[in-house]
Write an enzyme that holds these catalytic residues in place. Structure first.
Site, PDB file in Angstrom:
ATOM      1  N   HIS A  89       0.835  -1.208   0.000  1.00 44.58           N
ATOM      2  CA  HIS A  89       0.000   0.000   0.000  1.00 44.58           C
ATOM      3  C   HIS A  89       0.867   1.254   0.000  1.00 44.58           C
ATOM      4  O   HIS A  89       0.359   2.360   0.071  1.00 44.58           O
ATOM      5  CB  HIS A  89      -0.899   0.014   1.252  1.00 44.58           C
ATOM      6  CG  HIS A  89      -1.768  -1.200   1.377  1.00 44.58           C
ATOM      7  ND1 HIS A  89      -2.732  -1.518   0.450  1.00 44.58           N
ATOM      8  CD2 HIS A  89      -1.795  -2.202   2.297  1.00 44.58           C
ATOM      9  CE1 HIS A  89      -3.333  -2.645   0.819  1.00 44.58           C
ATOM     10  NE2 HIS A  89      -2.779  -3.079   1.936  1.00 44.58           N
ATOM     11  N   GLU A 101      -4.055  12.990   2.813  1.00 48.21           N
ATOM     12  CA  GLU A 101      -5.265  12.394   3.412  1.00 48.21           C
ATOM     13  C   GLU A 101      -6.099  13.495   4.041  1.00 48.21           C
ATOM     14  O   GLU A 101      -7.281  13.659   3.723  1.00 48.21           O
ATOM     15  CB  GLU A 101      -4.853  11.351   4.454  1.00 48.21           C
ATOM     16  CG  GLU A 101      -4.062  10.192   3.815  1.00 48.21           C
ATOM     17  CD  GLU A 101      -4.318   8.875   4.486  1.00 48.21           C
ATOM     18  OE1 GLU A 101      -3.897   8.717   5.651  1.00 48.21           O
ATOM     19  OE2 GLU A 101      -4.955   8.004   3.873  1.00 48.21           O
ATOM     20  N   HIS A 155       3.395  10.635   7.511  1.00 51.76           N
ATOM     21  CA  HIS A 155       2.896  10.327   8.850  1.00 51.76           C
ATOM     22  C   HIS A 155       3.996   9.731   9.713  1.00 51.76           C
ATOM     23  O   HIS A 155       4.592   8.704   9.347  1.00 51.76           O
ATOM     24  CB  HIS A 155       1.726   9.342   8.759  1.00 51.76           C
ATOM     25  CG  HIS A 155       0.494   9.970   8.199  1.00 51.76           C
ATOM     26  ND1 HIS A 155      -0.523   9.244   7.606  1.00 51.76           N
ATOM     27  CD2 HIS A 155       0.115  11.264   8.119  1.00 51.76           C
ATOM     28  CE1 HIS A 155      -1.479  10.062   7.212  1.00 51.76           C
ATOM     29  NE2 HIS A 155      -1.117  11.307   7.510  1.00 51.76           N
ATOM     30  N   HIS A 211       5.632   6.684   7.292  1.00 47.93           N
ATOM     31  CA  HIS A 211       5.210   6.283   5.954  1.00 47.93           C
ATOM     32  C   HIS A 211       4.593   7.492   5.268  1.00 47.93           C
ATOM     33  O   HIS A 211       4.522   8.576   5.852  1.00 47.93           O
ATOM     34  CB  HIS A 211       4.212   5.120   6.023  1.00 47.93           C
ATOM     35  CG  HIS A 211       2.972   5.491   6.746  1.00 47.93           C
ATOM     36  ND1 HIS A 211       2.813   5.340   8.116  1.00 47.93           N
ATOM     37  CD2 HIS A 211       1.841   6.098   6.310  1.00 47.93           C
ATOM     38  CE1 HIS A 211       1.640   5.819   8.471  1.00 47.93           C
ATOM     39  NE2 HIS A 211       1.043   6.280   7.405  1.00 47.93           N
ATOM     40  N   THR A 240      -5.919   5.592   9.314  1.00 47.11           N
ATOM     41  CA  THR A 240      -6.609   5.888   8.056  1.00 47.11           C
ATOM     42  C   THR A 240      -6.617   4.671   7.128  1.00 47.11           C
ATOM     43  O   THR A 240      -7.005   4.774   5.965  1.00 47.11           O
ATOM     44  CB  THR A 240      -5.932   7.054   7.312  1.00 47.11           C
ATOM     45  OG1 THR A 240      -4.601   6.620   6.906  1.00 47.11           O
ATOM     46  CG2 THR A 240      -5.832   8.292   8.167  1.00 47.11           C
ATOM     47  N   THR A 241      -6.171   3.543   7.668  1.00 43.63           N
ATOM     48  CA  THR A 241      -6.241   2.299   6.883  1.00 43.63           C
ATOM     49  C   THR A 241      -6.864   1.219   7.763  1.00 43.63           C
ATOM     50  O   THR A 241      -6.808   1.324   9.000  1.00 43.63           O
ATOM     51  CB  THR A 241      -4.826   1.816   6.481  1.00 43.63           C
ATOM     52  OG1 THR A 241      -4.070   1.625   7.676  1.00 43.63           O
ATOM     53  CG2 THR A 241      -4.125   2.817   5.595  1.00 43.63           C
ATOM     54  N   HIS A 297       1.602   9.043   2.102  1.00 38.25           N
ATOM     55  CA  HIS A 297       0.442   8.873   1.227  1.00 38.25           C
ATOM     56  C   HIS A 297       0.593   9.816   0.043  1.00 38.25           C
ATOM     57  O   HIS A 297       1.116  10.932   0.200  1.00 38.25           O
ATOM     58  CB  HIS A 297      -0.858   9.175   1.983  1.00 38.25           C
ATOM     59  CG  HIS A 297      -1.049   8.306   3.185  1.00 38.25           C
ATOM     60  ND1 HIS A 297      -1.761   7.129   3.161  1.00 38.25           N
ATOM     61  CD2 HIS A 297      -0.568   8.433   4.458  1.00 38.25           C
ATOM     62  CE1 HIS A 297      -1.743   6.575   4.374  1.00 38.25           C
ATOM     63  NE2 HIS A 297      -1.018   7.337   5.171  1.00 38.25           N
TER      64      HIS A 297
HETATM   65  N1  LIG Z   1      -2.146   6.349   7.993  1.00 39.69           N
HETATM   66  S1  LIG Z   1      -1.963   5.931   9.477  1.00 39.69           S
HETATM   67  O1  LIG Z   1      -0.968   6.821  10.048  1.00 39.69           O
HETATM   68  O2  LIG Z   1      -3.246   5.965  10.131  1.00 39.69           O
HETATM   69  C1  LIG Z   1      -1.293   4.347   9.683  1.00 39.69           C
HETATM   70  C2  LIG Z   1      -0.924   3.527   8.621  1.00 39.69           C
HETATM   71  C3  LIG Z   1      -1.099   3.884   7.297  1.00 39.69           C
HETATM   72  C4  LIG Z   1      -0.668   3.072   6.285  1.00 39.69           C
HETATM   73  C5  LIG Z   1      -0.067   1.847   6.570  1.00 39.69           C
HETATM   74  C6  LIG Z   1       0.099   1.443   7.861  1.00 39.69           C
HETATM   75  C7  LIG Z   1      -0.320   2.279   8.890  1.00 39.69           C
HETATM   76  C8  LIG Z   1      -0.128   1.844  10.182  1.00 39.69           C
HETATM   77  C9  LIG Z   1      -0.496   2.670  11.234  1.00 39.69           C
HETATM   78  C10 LIG Z   1      -0.286   2.243  12.546  1.00 39.69           C
HETATM   79  C11 LIG Z   1      -0.612   3.067  13.589  1.00 39.69           C
HETATM   80  C12 LIG Z   1      -1.147   4.337  13.368  1.00 39.69           C
HETATM   81  C13 LIG Z   1      -1.396   4.779  12.085  1.00 39.69           C
HETATM   82  C14 LIG Z   1      -1.071   3.944  10.998  1.00 39.69           C
HETATM   83 ZN   LIG Z   2      -0.677   7.266   7.149  1.00 35.32          ZN
END
Ligand SMILES: NS(=O)(=O)c1c2ccccc2cc2ccccc12
Ligand SMILES: [Zn+2]
Length: 263
Positions: free
Chosen positions: A66, A107, A120, A95, A202-203, A97
């Site tokens: 992803h 996002e 993020h 990571h 968000t996933t 987006h």
């Molecule tokens: N977008 S996110 O920050 O909510 C997010 C992920 C987003 C993509 C892939 C893995 C992700 C894993 C997360 C783990 C903890 C908090 C947000 C996370």
């Molecule tokens: Zn994210």
């Protein structure tokens, strides 16, 4: 077989709630940041948000199918203050987006405007919980710093350290170590004003466990750097399905408070 969620019309955000009930909750992320309803809060000004990170080399970056994710568990890192109360949060991973063009990709949106991407930095509450997995089950378990991308002519040197490894993780499941030293502080904008609200991953599974802190000032990356992100494949095999879009659209803010701090 576990359902493969994604970002296409058949497995994307519009149908996540069928398999992941939390995705249909009232505390979902991202949201559109409507600046006219953001409220200043003197508590945020008094308890300054502070962060301290270590510089690390040989961090592992992987293609999750992803997007890319850098595993950066840092027992010596600290994110505290601001909306985080008395608790200390530790960096776990970061990571990004992005979208098919630079007209989209973030996002969170601001007054309906999308940015070209969003970084993020994911942290977990080490004051109250014993592990990242445990923290992700609690409403104050995680804190994510969001940083918007604007496209400009200047290559972002820290992002370039990520981009330079992407050819080694073209396919889902591949990973490699980033040889360069990464200092997460350099991902943050110079202006530290932010918006904050209570939200979710968000996933999928979209756990409602995240305190979101979204910086107002974007950082600059180049179109070429984003083009390289879009060359990652969502597949593990030879079939090439490029990850050209991995953002969830804004979800209803509902009656949640949206606060701002002009640091
Ligand atoms: N977008 S996110 O920050 O909510 C997010 C992920 C987003 C993509 C892939 C893995 C992700 C894993 C997360 C783990 C903890 C908090 C947000 C996370
Ligand atoms: Zn994210």
């Amino acid at each position: 077989m576990a359902a493969e969620w994604g970002y296409s019309p058949t497995n994307g955000p519009d149908v996540w709630a069928r398999l992941f009930p939390q995705a249909g909750g009232a505390r979902q992320s991202p949201v559109d940041i409507c600046t006219s309803i953001a409220s200043s809060d003197s508590n945020l000004e008094m308890k300054k948000l502070t962060f301290a990170y270590e510089s690390q080399s040989d961090l592992r970056i992987l293609n999750t199918g992803h997007g890319w994710k850098v595993e950066a568990p840092q027992s010596g890192s600290r994110l505290e203050g601001g909306p985080l109360g008395e608790d200390i949060y530790q960096l776990e991973q970061f990571h990004c987006h992005w979208g098919e063009t630079s007209a989209e990709g973030s996002e969170h949106t601001v007054d309906g405007r999308a940015y070209a991407g969003e970084l993020h930095l994911v942290h977990w509450n080490t004051t109250k919980y014993q592990s990242f997995a445990e923290a992700a089950q609690h409403p104050d378990g995680l804190a994510v710093l969001g940083v918007f991308f604007d496209v400009g002519n200047e290559s972002n040197d820290e992002i370039e350290k990520i981009v330079s490894t992407l050819s080694e993780i073209k396919f889902k499941g591949q990973f490699t170590d980033i040889p360069d030293v990464i200092d997460p502080t350099t991902f943050l904008p110079s202006g530290l004003g932010y918006w904050t609200y209570l939200g979710s991953l968000t996933t999928p599974p979209c756990n409602e466990c995240v305190i979101w802190i979204v910086y107002k000032e974007p950082i600059t990356v180049t179109e070429e750097q984003l083009v390289q992100f879009r060359c990652l494949s969502a597949c593990s095999g030879e079939a090439e399905e490029f990850i050209v879009k991995n953002y969830r659209p804004p979800q209803p803010l509902g009656n949640r408070a949206l606060r701002e701090c002009n640091a």
